[in-house]
Design an enzyme around this catalytic site. Structure first.
Site, short mmCIF file in Angstrom:
data_model
loop_
_atom_site.label_atom_id
_atom_site.label_comp_id
_atom_site.label_asym_id
_atom_site.label_seq_id
_atom_site.Cartn_x
_atom_site.Cartn_y
_atom_site.Cartn_z
N HIS A 106 42.42 42.97 41.42
CA HIS A 106 44.12 42.79 41.49
C HIS A 106 44.56 43.09 40.31
CE1 HIS A 106 42.09 38.87 40.31
NE2 HIS A 106 43.29 38.59 39.63
N ALA A 107 45.69 43.52 40.01
CA ALA A 107 46.47 43.67 38.64
C ALA A 107 47.33 42.68 38.24
CB ALA A 107 46.88 45.11 38.74
#
Length: 146
Positions: A106-107
């Protein structure tokens, strides 16, 4: 592997009927945008992959492109909704790099304002967030349609 029962990001992807309570802002075909439950600043979002994959090198071109598109769209939504002056956008790959959930890519998108560093995080180990997650979710989702 599509889901990992111990992974909240996998559970959020698998339960679109709970998007409001999970604070999912936007869904794509292979990734989605969700609010961070322990935000660094108001409006802190994550762009999470649907599949339980750990590293950017595990992504298909299509998944990588969608992660980039959703990151761009999330920045635009935040700009319209809360008008930050800047952003920190990035990935923490591996636990030693700060990944709290190293198994599910995930960012982070962290809105920033001039002077947003305050003494509470340094002295009191507390973060001050001016809006509730529910109120912020409503504000962001309202911008998705516009």
């Amino acid at each position: 592997e599509t889901t990992d029962d111990g992974c909240f990001l996998c559970r959020y992807w698998a339960t679109p009927q709970h998007d409001a309570s999970n604070h999912v802002v936007l869904r794509g075909q292979s990734a989605y945008v969700v609010m961070n439950r322990f935000p660094y600043t108001n409006g802190h979002l994550m762009v999470a992959l649907a599949e339980h994959k750990a590293d950017i090198t595990d992504l298909t071109d299509s998944e990588w492109n969608e992660m980039a598109r959703l990151t761009r769209d999330a920045v635009a939504i935040l700009r319209a909704a809360i008008k930050p002056q800047g952003f920190n956008v990035g990935y923490n790959l591996g636990r030693c790099a700060g990944a709290g959930l190293p198994g599910h890519l995930h960012a982070h998108i962290v809105p920033r304002w001039d002077g947003d560093t305050n003494f509470m995080a340094v002295v009191g180990e507390v973060r001050v967030i001016p809006d509730s997650l529910d109120a912020m979710w409503k504000q962001l989702v309202a911008r998705v349609a516009t």
